[in-house]
Design a protein around this motif. Sequence first.
Motif, PDB file in Angstrom:
ATOM      1  N   VAL B  42      24.250  15.608  30.934  1.00  8.90           N
ATOM      2  CA  VAL B  42      23.321  16.763  30.301  1.00  8.90           C
ATOM      3  C   VAL B  42      22.065  16.235  30.094  1.00  8.90           C
ATOM      4  CG1 VAL B  42      22.909  18.164  28.314  1.00  8.90           C
ATOM      5  CG2 VAL B  42      25.162  18.167  29.347  1.00  8.90           C
ATOM      6  N   ALA B  46      18.697  17.419  31.574  1.00 10.18           N
ATOM      7  CA  ALA B  46      17.372  17.743  31.191  1.00 10.18           C
ATOM      8  C   ALA B  46      16.352  16.864  31.597  1.00 10.18           C
ATOM      9  CB  ALA B  46      17.673  17.496  29.495  1.00 10.18           C
ATOM     10  N   TRP B  81      26.104  25.557  33.693  1.00 16.92           N
ATOM     11  CA  TRP B  81      25.551  24.516  32.663  1.00 16.92           C
ATOM     12  C   TRP B  81      24.140  24.040  32.914  1.00 16.92           C
ATOM     13  CZ3 TRP B  81      29.087  20.289  30.327  1.00 16.92           C
ATOM     14  CH2 TRP B  81      30.294  20.686  30.079  1.00 16.92           C
ATOM     15  N   ILE B  85      20.703  24.436  30.605  1.00 19.40           N
ATOM     16  CA  ILE B  85      19.901  22.997  30.430  1.00 19.40           C
ATOM     17  C   ILE B  85      18.575  23.132  30.893  1.00 19.40           C
ATOM     18  CG2 ILE B  85      19.654  20.758  30.949  1.00 19.40           C
ATOM     19  CD1 ILE B  85      22.926  20.710  31.478  1.00 19.40           C
ATOM     20  N   ILE B 116      26.086  21.551  24.299  1.00 17.12           N
ATOM     21  CA  ILE B 116      25.279  21.313  25.691  1.00 17.12           C
ATOM     22  C   ILE B 116      23.701  21.490  25.204  1.00 17.12           C
ATOM     23  CG2 ILE B 116      24.341  22.256  27.841  1.00 17.12           C
ATOM     24  CD1 ILE B 116      27.352  23.356  28.164  1.00 17.12           C
ATOM     25  N   ILE B 117      23.315  22.474  24.517  1.00 14.27           N
ATOM     26  CA  ILE B 117      21.912  22.566  24.318  1.00 14.27           C
ATOM     27  C   ILE B 117      21.607  21.300  22.936  1.00 14.27           C
ATOM     28  CG2 ILE B 117      21.734  24.961  24.506  1.00 14.27           C
ATOM     29  CD1 ILE B 117      21.610  25.615  21.779  1.00 14.27           C
ATOM     30  N   ALA B 120      20.937  18.262  25.081  1.00 12.77           N
ATOM     31  CA  ALA B 120      19.803  18.355  25.839  1.00 12.77           C
ATOM     32  C   ALA B 120      18.564  18.391  24.739  1.00 12.77           C
ATOM     33  CB  ALA B 120      19.962  19.909  26.411  1.00 12.77           C
TER      34      ALA B 120
END
Lengths: 114, 246
Positions: B42, B46, B81, B85, B116-117, B120
């Motif tokens: 991730v 990013a 995903w 991202i 995930i966020i 990131a």
Amino acid sequence: MRLRVSGQHTGTEYDMHSVVEGATDTSGLPQGDLMNAFAEGICNRNPTQTEAARKGIVDTLGEAAMVDAAAVIAAFNAYPRAADATGIPIEEFKLEPTEGLRKELALDALPSRH
Amino acid sequence: MANIFEIAPATIRPPLLLALETAWPQLAEPGAWLTGAQRLAVVAEARHAWSCGLCRERKTALSPYTVTGEHDDLGDLPREWVDVIHRVATDSGRLTQSWFSEALDAGIEEDEFVEIIGVAILAITIDAFADGIGVKLAPLPDPQPGTPPRERWERATPGPGWVSTTAPNNAGPELEDHYVNGRGQFNIVRSLTLVPAAATQLFALLDCLYMPNPSIRELEGIDRSISRAQIEYLAARSSSLFGCFY
């Protein structure tokens, strides 16, 4: 907005349009142009602008000020993304006090106004 | 990572240096929902988002949702995903509830989405600071072994945004410190609390980069080399550049 609150506390009036449009020498904020250039450089990922603003802040205010400015800008690379990716709305208690400023700066028209 | 900022050309406040040294290796550790390897993927994605042609095209479009195509990605993560991202990295001010719903419909768990966020954003934040002070971006650490428990945080409830969060009055020991001094009144502090570790890891760094309690007047008890007005200008201007209403 906390910039306005800070100005009220210190007896200084700041041009709030500078937040949306970028600071100028007339915004009332000391080193406003440098601060704006640093924020734009980092947030827009413009290394040339970032480097020039970094040097300007170090020359004018010193290295520690540059680090503190970079830290705030870095933090505000996070808060907006966290808010906008999760749909976080503005708090109810902020709505009325910010109504005039939101109208003045057309903030309610932003796509991120959830 | 410690060496990256320890040898920086500028001196960093010790509490901030410690927060950076703590945050970076956390990206390589297993989370609540993602493995260490996934979390590092991730981070890599990013960073890579800025060179994505689709994201560049969307950024200049009147509406990013009118532009279709495939992201330029590193190939290590599921397509859905990657979209999350890339959009969070490059155009967060125009995210919508429909976009969020589509991400879930595509198979991302709500809890996964938050982690995930969170990962990131944590990586983007560290990189932004490095950019600011003129340090090269840190190379990614090695992933740490371990299996994420992938268990739903049961204290979370819907709202106040699209994503479920944990209300301050239901925090429990895991989030008690996160909501210290009544700062749970700010919705942003709740944003990632569906996954408590995602929230606490990010805010531990943000508290040092900005300040733990923005309710204080001026800089009472806080040692900074720029004025409160300059701090708040930088905060507001950066938010404006991302098109963030909040």
